[in-house]
Design an enzyme around this catalytic site. Structure first.
Site, PDB file in Angstrom:
ATOM      1  N   ARG A  82      16.621  81.756  51.862  1.00 35.60           N
ATOM      2  CA  ARG A  82      15.678  80.409  51.285  1.00 35.60           C
ATOM      3  C   ARG A  82      14.669  81.195  50.557  1.00 35.60           C
ATOM      4  NH1 ARG A  82      11.787  77.920  55.851  1.00 35.60           N
ATOM      5  NH2 ARG A  82      11.218  76.781  54.123  1.00 35.60           N
ATOM      6  N   ARG A  83      13.954  80.405  49.800  1.00 34.01           N
ATOM      7  CA  ARG A  83      12.744  81.006  49.208  1.00 34.01           C
ATOM      8  C   ARG A  83      13.187  82.071  48.450  1.00 34.01           C
ATOM      9  NH1 ARG A  83       8.078  80.194  53.864  1.00 34.01           N
ATOM     10  NH2 ARG A  83       7.706  78.053  53.436  1.00 34.01           N
TER      11      ARG A  83
ATOM     12  N   HIS B 131      18.591  71.901  56.375  1.00 32.74           N
ATOM     13  CA  HIS B 131      18.067  70.991  57.779  1.00 32.74           C
ATOM     14  C   HIS B 131      17.029  69.997  57.459  1.00 32.74           C
ATOM     15  CE1 HIS B 131      16.344  69.807  61.660  1.00 32.74           C
ATOM     16  NE2 HIS B 131      15.289  70.295  60.942  1.00 32.74           N
ATOM     17  N   PHE B 132      15.853  70.296  57.034  1.00 32.42           N
ATOM     18  CA  PHE B 132      14.875  69.214  56.777  1.00 32.42           C
ATOM     19  C   PHE B 132      14.878  68.434  55.665  1.00 32.42           C
ATOM     20  CE2 PHE B 132      12.434  73.361  55.264  1.00 32.42           C
ATOM     21  CZ  PHE B 132      12.406  73.111  53.930  1.00 32.42           C
ATOM     22  N   HIS B 133      15.995  68.930  54.555  1.00 30.47           N
ATOM     23  CA  HIS B 133      15.905  67.701  53.548  1.00 30.47           C
ATOM     24  C   HIS B 133      16.791  66.683  54.284  1.00 30.47           C
ATOM     25  CE1 HIS B 133      14.972  70.753  50.748  1.00 30.47           C
ATOM     26  NE2 HIS B 133      14.606  69.754  49.862  1.00 30.47           N
TER      27      HIS B 133
ATOM     28  N   TYR C 186       6.250  65.343  63.202  1.00 26.48           N
ATOM     29  CA  TYR C 186       6.458  63.853  63.684  1.00 26.48           C
ATOM     30  C   TYR C 186       5.383  62.973  62.777  1.00 26.48           C
ATOM     31  CZ  TYR C 186       9.527  65.560  66.598  1.00 26.48           C
ATOM     32  OH  TYR C 186      10.656  66.268  67.181  1.00 26.48           O
TER      33      TYR C 186
ATOM     34  N   HIS D 132       4.717  72.139  63.692  1.00 21.87           N
ATOM     35  CA  HIS D 132       5.779  71.203  64.325  1.00 21.87           C
ATOM     36  C   HIS D 132       5.124  69.814  64.411  1.00 21.87           C
ATOM     37  CE1 HIS D 132       9.486  69.943  65.906  1.00 21.87           C
ATOM     38  NE2 HIS D 132       8.614  69.266  66.456  1.00 21.87           N
TER      39      HIS D 132
END
Ligand code: HEM
Ligand code: CU
Length: 542
Positions: free
Chosen positions: A425-426, A362-364, A215, A211
């Site tokens: 995914r994947r 989400h993370f794109h 950041y 996680h």
């Protein structure tokens, strides 16, 4: 930055291969058996190397700019850079070697590389060298800070330096988990020195790091949004004290939330998942503060430029300046990514989207746009300054952020929707594709096409960026007028408006460590109590 952009180029080309392959639009480049090598390459090159090499570049610049002095030893800086580079080359060799039949490498372990998946030792050794390189980079910047402190006792830490210090302290805490995972478990396992590991323990150590690393991707973007974007919008930073509070909150709260990636793991007590969820929701606070401060600074800039009205001021912003447009569009996408992140973080609703295509959707938006597009955009401003060369192909640079924005809008939207429909995914072979023949709105076929078109536009966006950078790199120095100036204006509310305790970085570091011990102490203890190499006995009968 050069290494970073090289990783971006290769990673983006792998991205279009994946997007076209798994949507069944074009499958000529790889076989499905190679999909995991490609996906590992894409994840590692983009999420770890592109972002973090860029971070080392911009933080080196930020350290010397904000302290007004060079780093203490160019030779030492070269050492950490070469260490990171050789580590990255080793890891990439292990991954791509797996694609070439005769070479005995393989690393189809994805960028989350925890057990029971296993890679060639070169993969882990490279990661370890690269990681130590980042630690030394931090030491380099902190050393420069100490030298400055000796000459400037009692002065407030310059804002950029403050951001670099808090980010690196967070990194030292966070990487402890992954370092222990790699050095004590995965590397010995791949070398055959030990026979088994506890998968739950290595997953936990990975997410201890997994996680906060997000950041580490975002902080360079925040760094740019707080300190450069206000100037690009024609104004000044709204509040220096708020910026400091935000970075302190990230230092304190980034690590004790890792269990929110393990909601579906048996063996992690529910109560600790709940603590992680609560901390995660608190972690939204600094992002909301950032949205407020950054938008307020932009509005101030727009009004300085003659903008009026409740929303009419938006028109006064320099949307034709690629550095500004990229940062602003990245910020808008980040808001959407934040909202889907709230869904991910909810312990119960997470099971709806866990391991579906929603998650890459989400993370794109977050790392793939908030970080990536900001890094590209800020390079349009920073690179000419560092080199004294004028940006080439300015027209392409102006269009590029919009191409990325539209491409990501399509790809991410369709990924979220497909995830809700249950598409995993994947995988190179997602199900459901044979049932539709017409791309009717809402059908699987329509979503697949949207991913393919969006993914192609994105790769085009990356290629456009690289073209501008390579053109600028090869251009002659000092020809034509530079479009940039490096002065950063003072904030509207400066550091003297805040209590000095904000600068007591040591205090915040200690609080961060205490919170980590509270969140992780008991669960890790219970995982290793039966021997660190044994799979932990689940806390329920099996
Ligand atoms: C995964 C496409 C850019 C980070 C994926 C997947 C696709 C994709 C289709 C999902 C594969 C699957 O789950 O089967 C693209 C395209 C890009 C792009 C076309 C355009 C250049 C980026 C950027 C980043 C990024 C800029 C980060 C800075 C990742 C990560 C994964 C991923 C971390 C997950 C890998 C895994 O599951 O192990 N990408 N992407 N991508 N992408 Fe991208
Ligand atoms: Cu997380």
């Amino acid at each position: 930055m050069g290494v970073s952009f090289t990783a971006l180029t290769i990673g983006a080309l792998l991205g279009i291969v994946q997007a076209l392959h798994r949507t069944n639009v074009f499958r000529g480049v790889i076989s499905s058996a190679d999909y995991y090598s490609v996906l590992t390459g894409h994840g590692v090159l983009l999420a770890l190397f592109f972002t973090i090499f860029f971070l080392t570049g911009i933080f080196t610049w930020g350290t010397s700019r904000s302290l007004g002095r060079e780093l203490p030893s160019p030779r030492f800086s070269l050492v950490w850079f070469l260490l990171m580079l050789s580590g990255a080359v080793m890891t990439a060799t292990a991954i791509f070697g797996g694609l070439v039949g005769q070479i005995p490498f393989s690393a189809d372990v994805l960028y989350t590389f925890y057990a029971p998946l296993q890679a060639h030792p070169l993969f882990y050794a490279g990661l370890a060298a690269w990681l130590v390189g980042t630690w030394l980079a931090g030491a380099d910047w902190i050393r420069a800070y100490y030298h400055w402190r000796q000459d400037n006792p009692g002065e407030r830490i310059p804002l950029q330096m403050f951001m670099i210090l808090t980010t690196m302290l967070m990194w030292y805490i966070a990487t402890l988990g992954v370092a222990v995972e790699v050095v004590f478990f995965l590397l010995p396992l791949s070398l055959g020195l030990i026979e088994s590991v506890d998968p739950l323990l290595t997953r936990t150590l990975f997410w201890f790091f997994g996680h906060p690393v997000v950041y580490f991707w975002l902080m360079p973007a925040y760094f740019a949004w707080y300190t450069v974007l206000p100037k690009l919008s024609g104004g000044r930073l709204f509040s220096d004290p708020l910026a400091r509070v935000v970075f302190i909150l990230f230092l304190i709260l980034s690590t004790p939330v890792g269990f929110h990636h393990q909601y579906a793991d048996p063996g992690v007590p529910e109560g600790f998942k709940f603590i992680a969820m609560t901390n995660t929701m608190f972690l939204l606070l600094p992002s909301f503060l950032t949205a407020f401060t950054v938008v307020a600074s932009m509005e101030y800039g727009a009004r300085q430029r003659g903008g009026t009205g409740y929303l009419g001021w938006l028109k006064a912003l320099p949307w034709g300046n690629p550095a500004f447009a990229g940062c602003a569009l990245a910020g808008i996408m980040f808001a959407a990514g934040g909202f889907s992140g709230i869904i991910n973080a909810g312990m119960n609703i997470n099971s709806l989207i866990h391991n579906t295509l929603w998650v890459p959707g989400h993370f794109h938006l977050t790392v793939g746009t908030a970080s990536a597009l900001t890094m590209m955009a800020i390079s349009y401003w920073l690179y000419p300054q560092i080199t004294g060369k004028r940006l080439q192909f300015y027209g392409i640079a102006q269009v590029q952020p919009y191409v990325w924005f539209i491409g990501m809008g399509l790809m991410s939207n369709a990924m979220h929707r497909a995830g809700l429909a249950g598409v995993p995914r994947r995988t190179a072979e997602p199900q459901y594709q044979q049932f539709d023949f017409m791309p009717v709105l809402g059908s699987m076929l329509e979503m697949r096409l949207q991913i393919a078109i969006g993914g192609s536009l994105l790769t085009l966006g990356a290629v456009m960026f690289v073209l501008v950078m390579a053109g600028t790199w090869l251009a002659e120095r000092g020809r034509g007028r530079l479009r940039v100036d490096s002065h950063l204006p003072e904030p509207i509310s400066g550091p003297s408006d805040s209590p000095r305790v904000l600068d007591n970085v040591r205090l915040w570091f200690v609080i961060a460590v205490v919170l980590v011990v509270i969140a992780y102490g008991f669960p890790i203890y219970s995982m290793v109590a039966d021997g660190a190499l044994n799979p932990a006995a689940p806390p329920f009968p099996v």
